[in-house]
Motif scaffolding. Sequence first.
Motif, PDB file in Angstrom:
ATOM      1  N   GLN A   1      -0.316  -5.458  -3.719  1.00 46.15           N
ATOM      2  CA  GLN A   1       0.745  -5.007  -4.616  1.00 46.15           C
ATOM      3  C   GLN A   1       1.052  -6.076  -5.657  1.00 46.15           C
ATOM      4  OE1 GLN A   1       2.043  -2.026  -4.838  1.00 46.15           O
ATOM      5  NE2 GLN A   1       3.417  -2.626  -6.532  1.00 46.15           N
TER       6      GLN A   1
ATOM      7  N   PHE B   1      -1.721  -5.555   2.110  1.00 48.25           N
ATOM      8  CA  PHE B   1      -1.249  -4.637   1.079  1.00 48.25           C
ATOM      9  C   PHE B   1      -0.092  -5.227   0.268  1.00 48.25           C
ATOM     10  CE2 PHE B   1      -3.527  -1.585   3.777  1.00 48.25           C
ATOM     11  CZ  PHE B   1      -4.285  -0.956   2.801  1.00 48.25           C
TER      12      PHE B   1
ATOM     13  N   TRP C   1      -1.702   4.127   1.492  1.00 47.24           N
ATOM     14  CA  TRP C   1      -1.961   3.444   0.225  1.00 47.24           C
ATOM     15  C   TRP C   1      -2.577   4.395  -0.795  1.00 47.24           C
ATOM     16  CZ3 TRP C   1      -6.754   1.869  -2.079  1.00 47.24           C
ATOM     17  CH2 TRP C   1      -6.603   1.027  -3.191  1.00 47.24           C
TER      18      TRP C   1
ATOM     19  N   TYR D   1     -11.355  -3.659   2.726  1.00 41.56           N
ATOM     20  CA  TYR D   1     -10.595  -3.316   3.923  1.00 41.56           C
ATOM     21  C   TYR D   1     -11.618  -2.909   4.974  1.00 41.56           C
ATOM     22  CZ  TYR D   1      -6.400  -2.156   6.539  1.00 41.56           C
ATOM     23  OH  TYR D   1      -5.383  -2.167   7.465  1.00 41.56           O
TER      24      TYR D   1
END
Length: 220
Positions: A193, A189, A64, A181
């Motif tokens: 997004q 994720f 990421w 996280y």
Amino acid sequence: MFRKRLFFFIISSTLLFLVFSITQKKSLLTVFHMTEKPTAIVRGVSGSALTMNISFGDEPIETWIDELQKPYPLLFVDMEWAKRFPKTIQLIQQKKVPVGLLGHEGVDYESDEQLIKKQLKTYEKIFKEKPLWFRTSDEFFPESLHATLWDEKINALGSTFTWTGGEVPPIKEGEIISISYSKEEKIDFQDLQTLMENRNFKTIEDVLFGSIGKTKKIPN
């Protein structure tokens, strides 16, 4: 000298924008705490800023971060995690992603007033500089912790709300969004997004200063 000036400018420019209460949908967790001065910053002037607390994870987090595009979110990094994943820390530094120090729960600093000093020492060893931003994992900042951060010229940054996924909330000007996280709570994720596609995120400085930060000089 620049860090000292920036610190006092942030405090003077943002105290005006603290909110006393917020009501969010089920997917949001209220995290705003009123404290004695000096106080935690929880909201800016305009736009939206994304912050992420990282205390867990290896490959998903590294991937990421590797794919991040500017303007970068502000990452709050747990020191034990940072020591375990030097490769990811190196990537953060290479990309010049802004980083703050992620601490423990606020109550831990009441029982151990030396804890913040130890964490600052570890941060400086890893990042070769003192952090400009600090956040406890639960965004509770005891008075004694505030005093230490003030003396160290480090800004206590909370958030307007914590987002845990699900429906994307309406935009609130000056919002500072917190996501996590951790071992206990991992943001999806895919959801993240979606959030990023629904916001034109700005840097934390742009959200805190707004147009003032582009025209007003930092005072001596």
